[in-house]
Design a protein around this motif. Structure first.
Motif, mmCIF file in Angstrom:
data_model
loop_
_atom_site.group_PDB
_atom_site.id
_atom_site.type_symbol
_atom_site.label_atom_id
_atom_site.label_comp_id
_atom_site.label_asym_id
_atom_site.label_seq_id
_atom_site.Cartn_x
_atom_site.Cartn_y
_atom_site.Cartn_z
ATOM 1 N N ARG A 123 43.078 46.673 82.592
ATOM 2 C CA ARG A 123 43.421 45.499 81.812
ATOM 3 C C ARG A 123 44.175 45.918 80.550
ATOM 4 O O ARG A 123 44.069 47.055 80.091
ATOM 5 N N ARG A 124 44.906 44.975 79.998
ATOM 6 C CA ARG A 124 45.735 45.272 78.820
ATOM 7 C C ARG A 124 44.893 45.795 77.672
ATOM 8 O O ARG A 124 45.264 46.767 76.998
ATOM 9 N N GLU A 289 36.129 46.540 80.393
ATOM 10 C CA GLU A 289 36.430 46.369 81.805
ATOM 11 C C GLU A 289 35.172 45.844 82.511
ATOM 12 O O GLU A 289 34.056 46.301 82.246
#
Length: 291
Positions: A123-124, A289
């Motif tokens: 994820r970013r 995450e």
């Protein structure tokens, strides 16, 4: 009336406790080496043996027992081997480069390795947290006067990072009959036994003085047995990436303690690095995450 604590909060608290306790381990290990005239490998071996011995005694007092399944025995052998690999590789990196370069490379590379190995599409916010961690460590630990071209030191530091990353991913998967304390106890003992032949080469004679024994006990119990038990407890409810990121609290705590207790002055760059580390870790806790 009891209040239920969310699993995410419990894991975060466990990671913070582990990182802070690890931060005291560097100072305790350095002091033990000075007081006892021990090689760093001997300090690492005593750290695992004392920590594993005390934790094993605690497990038995609480009614625990040796692992009774093949799966549990295989897990403990793997954990012990990774403990020994991590310790030996890290101190080899220190000997071939410097404490700063070894620490920066090991702890900076570990979350990158865990992310690449355990997350198919990060994820970013995970990428932001990992990048901030690496940048913060560079600012906190980098010293321009130190050589950065020592390939051997960097190689062993990366090997240590791989060992820590593998330990993190392995212990994130539970095994029946092994809780975090039992895994820490028997894993440290196995690691210490595996490391002893290598540490015996420069000598492991420990002076039987009260101050030396007190420091050895502290090193084994607090930043080893308690810290790793807390770390493994946190991994039970959190993604391995967050666990690896939390290890940055070790150099951060050590830097602050050195400034407070020994009057070591941190540069403006180092303080900026500390701020970036805190921000990167906060992002990791805020947007972790999913497991």
């Amino acid at each position: 009336m009891s209040v239920a604590v969310p699993a995410r909060a419990r894991s975060s608290a466990a990671f913070v406790l582990a990182g802070v306790l690890w931060g005291t381990g560097g100072l305790a290990g350095s002091l033990l080496g000075q007081l006892g005239g021990l090689h760093p490998l001997a300090v690492a071996a005593y750290r695992l043996l004392v920590g594993g011995g005390v934790a094993t005694l605690f497990v038995f007092v609480k009614g625990g027992s040796l692992p009774r399944t093949r799966e549990a025995a295989k897990r403990l052998l793997a954990v012990g081997g990774l403990f020994a690999l991590f310790q030996a590789s890290y101190f080899a990196a220190v000997a071939l480069s410097s404490v700063s370069i070894a620490t920066m490379t090991t702890i900076g590379a570990a979350p990158v390795m865990v992310t690449l190995a355990s997350v198919r599409k990060p994820r970013r916010w995970t990428l932001v947290s990992v990048a901030g961690t690496v940048a913060g460590l560079v600012l906190l630990r980098w010293t321009p006067d130190e050589p950065a071209h020592l390939v051997g030191g960097l190689g062993f530091a990366l090997l240590a990072a791989a060992g820590f990353a593998a330990l993190t991913m392995l212990t994130a998967k539970p095994v029946d009959g092994l809780d975090p304390m039992a895994t820490t106890a028997f894993g440290c003992l196995v690691g210490g036994i595996l490391l002893t032949p290598l540490a015996s080469w420069p000598g492991m004679a420990l002076p039987l003085h009260a101050d030396v024994l007190a420091v050895a006990c502290y090193l084994g119990v607090v930043p080893t047995a308690l810290a790793y038990a807390a770390y493994l407890r946190g991994l039970a409810d959190a993604h391995p990436v967050l666990g690896a990121l939390s290890a940055v609290l070790e150099p951060l705590t050590a830097a602050v303690l050195s400034a407070v207790l020994f009057g070591e002055r941190l540069s403006v760059t180092a303080w900026c690095g500390a701020a970036v580390l805190v921000a990167a870790l906060a992002v990791g806790y805020w947007r972790p995450e999913p497991r």
